[in-house]
Design an enzyme around this catalytic site. Structure first.
Site, PDB file in Angstrom:
ATOM      1  N   LYS A  36       0.859  -1.191   0.000  1.00 15.79           N
ATOM      2  CA  LYS A  36       0.000   0.000   0.000  1.00 15.79           C
ATOM      3  C   LYS A  36       0.897   1.243   0.000  1.00 15.79           C
ATOM      4  O   LYS A  36       1.935   1.263   0.664  1.00 15.79           O
ATOM      5  CB  LYS A  36      -0.895  -0.035   1.244  1.00 15.79           C
ATOM      6  CG  LYS A  36      -1.965   1.030   1.254  1.00 15.79           C
ATOM      7  CD  LYS A  36      -2.902   0.832   2.449  1.00 15.79           C
ATOM      8  CE  LYS A  36      -3.989   1.880   2.482  1.00 15.79           C
ATOM      9  NZ  LYS A  36      -4.920   1.679   3.602  1.00 15.79           N
ATOM     10  N   SER A 111      -9.541   1.422   2.547  1.00 15.75           N
ATOM     11  CA  SER A 111      -8.755   2.193   1.625  1.00 15.75           C
ATOM     12  C   SER A 111      -7.638   1.396   0.950  1.00 15.75           C
ATOM     13  O   SER A 111      -7.002   1.899   0.034  1.00 15.75           O
ATOM     14  CB  SER A 111      -8.157   3.398   2.365  1.00 15.75           C
ATOM     15  OG  SER A 111      -7.331   2.988   3.430  1.00 15.75           O
ATOM     16  N   SER A 136      -9.824  -0.680   6.824  1.00 17.84           N
ATOM     17  CA  SER A 136      -9.277  -0.633   5.461  1.00 17.84           C
ATOM     18  C   SER A 136      -8.638  -1.908   4.957  1.00 17.84           C
ATOM     19  O   SER A 136      -8.187  -1.960   3.813  1.00 17.84           O
ATOM     20  CB  SER A 136      -8.261   0.488   5.352  1.00 17.84           C
ATOM     21  OG  SER A 136      -8.935   1.692   5.167  1.00 17.84           O
TER      22      SER A 136
HETATM   23  N1  GLN Z   1     -13.265   4.082   6.117  1.00 15.21           N
HETATM   24  C1  GLN Z   1     -12.543   4.475   7.277  1.00 15.21           C
HETATM   25  C2  GLN Z   1     -12.116   5.923   7.157  1.00 15.21           C
HETATM   26  O1  GLN Z   1     -12.342   6.494   6.152  1.00 15.21           O
HETATM   27  C3  GLN Z   1     -11.368   3.579   7.525  1.00 15.21           C
HETATM   28  C4  GLN Z   1     -10.225   3.836   6.624  1.00 15.21           C
HETATM   29  C5  GLN Z   1      -8.963   3.138   7.057  1.00 15.21           C
HETATM   30  O2  GLN Z   1      -9.002   2.142   7.782  1.00 15.21           O
HETATM   31  N2  GLN Z   1      -7.844   3.700   6.653  1.00 15.21           N
HETATM   32  O3  GLN Z   1     -11.561   6.467   8.039  1.00 15.21           O
END
Ligand code: GLN
Length: 428
Positions: A36, A111, A136
């Protein structure tokens, strides 16, 4: 490993599904590793999915990457993600938006969308590195039909991870199978003096009989077809000797607001360092005051969602609002942790759907308000606020799209969730 073929495949898949921000033309190693893009890789562009870091080449590897390289990993590329991890669908991306290999009209989940899509589509890669703040890894794993392993907070060093929210962030794994996820985790765990929250603890030792808890709050407001599918698997586990108990996590309904207040407070302070002086985007600053220069760089460098989160995060910790929002959210977090502690006195693991819906179409996501997007995280934010380990496993299809079930364990009991996960995998 035929490095040429791996590289060709990565390029092909990228053309089809928009998986990578960077493909490493110098790829070499015993096995390909997609990472990532918010995790630092020496001499390879690391943008965290943001234009503000469009020219950032770290001079070091994150600890997890260093460990994997020692085991023979070659970095095949850096995967597409929501800017700084801000999103649930991998649509808040500054470079390109990944498409779901099961249906390119649908999102990959966010994400860590690019890492999940690569594992779903690649013939050669067995696992990839993702990161989670509030779901994510679990979300894209479920949407793309792969395994997602989010370890206990502190088990994997965060050194070299570009922070979203320090008290929540975890590096973890997306993999083709539970076995592969678990072997990758083994390679990256361990105490690291460069991360003050990294723990010395080892994972637990597997118990003989595992009791499963079904938290009723995690089945409300979920696509009924997903509930039916997850319960089918729970029945199979019960038939195979696992004890199953209904339980309650009563503070679940407060998890989304508490999560977004805490995560955005931390994010808004973390992003202050991107001011056009030390890293990334910069302009000529002659004859400009700091405020003017800082605003100019940030206006151009941050996307819409990052700006929204900076404003929200700054607001909730401002003098006058701190007590009302931020401190209250911290108290709710304690209650959520208590819910899990109580639950794990009665059962060893919890099973629930990973996400309340199948991967939505891009045309559907466009119609969602920010608040509706945030509430899609209802099943993943509480475990992340508590910092407990999570394993998302594919458990069948709804509307021809893969769905996932998540197995949650007590702190450092990765072995428990892995044991149950392996059993679920046997059901196909
Ligand atoms: N959807 C969550 C957010 O937008 C989690 C994203 C993540 O785990 N980076 O914060």
């Amino acid at each position: 490993m035929n490095t040429k073929k791996v590289l060709e495949e990565a390029k092909e898949l990228d053309k089809k599904y928009n998986i990578f921000i960077t493909i490493n033309e110098n790829f070499d190693g015993k096995f390909p590793l997609a990472v990532k893009d918010n995790i630092c890789t020496k001499d390879i562009l690391t943008t965290a999915g943001s234009k503000i870091l469009h020219n950032y080449y770290p001079v070091f590897d994150a600890t997890a990457i260093e460990k994997l390289k020692k085991r023979g990993a070659g970095i095949i590329g850096k995967t597409v993600m929501d800017e700084f991890g801000f999103g649930t669908f991998s649509t808040n991306c500054a470079y390109k938006i990944p498409k779901n290999p099961h249906d390119p009209k649908r999102c990959c989940g966010g994400s860590s969308g690019g890492s999940a899509a690569y594992i779903a589509a690649s013939k050669y890669a067995e696992f990839a590195i993702g990161q989670s703040t509030g779901g994510s890894i679990t979300c894209p794993a479920a949407f793309c039909g792969v395994v997602g392993l989010t370890p206990t907070y502190g088990l994997v060093s965060r050194y070299g991870l570009i922070d979203y929210a320090n008290s929540l962030d975890k590096i973890g794994v997306l993999a083709k199978s539970v076995e592969k996820a678990s072997s990758c985790l083994q390679m990256i765990i361990g105490h690291d003096s460069k991360d003050s929250t990294s723990v010395k603890k080892k994972q637990g030792i597997q118990k003989k009989k595992i009791t499963i808890g079904i938290p009723k709050e995690y089945f409300a407001n979920v696509d009924k077809r997903i509930v039916v599918q997850v319960m089918k698997y729970v029945k199979k586990l019960e038939k195979d000797g696992f004890k199953v108990k209904k339980i309650s996590l009563p503070h679940t309904k407060y998890a989304v607001p508490a999560y977004y207040i805490i995560a955005l407070s931390e994010a808004s302070t973390n992003l202050a360092k991107f001011c056009g002086l030390r890293y990334g985007l910069s302009y000529s600053s002659e004859e400009k005051g700091f405020n003017e220069y800082f605003s100019e760089v940030r206006t151009a460098g941050f996307g819409e969602e990052a700006k929204r989160r900076i404003i929200l995060g700054t607001y909730v910790r401002m003098a006058g609002y701190r007590d009302q929002y931020y401190l209250k959210a911290l108290k709710v977090r304690t209650l959520i942790i208590r819910d899990f502690k109580e639950a794990f006195k009665k059962v060893d693991v919890l099973i629930a759907p990973s996400m309340p819906m199948i991967a939505p179409k891009f045309s559907e996501i466009e119609k969602l308000t920010s608040l509706q997007q945030y509430t899609s995280d209802i099943l993943t934010v509480a475990p992340n606020l508590a910092g407990i380990p999570q394993l998302s496993i594919p458990c069948g299809f709804v509307d021809k799209m893969p769905i996932g079930m998540q197995i949650l364990g007590d702190y450092f009991r990765e072995d428990d969730i892995i044991a149950v996960g392996k059993q679920v995998e046997k059901y196909g």
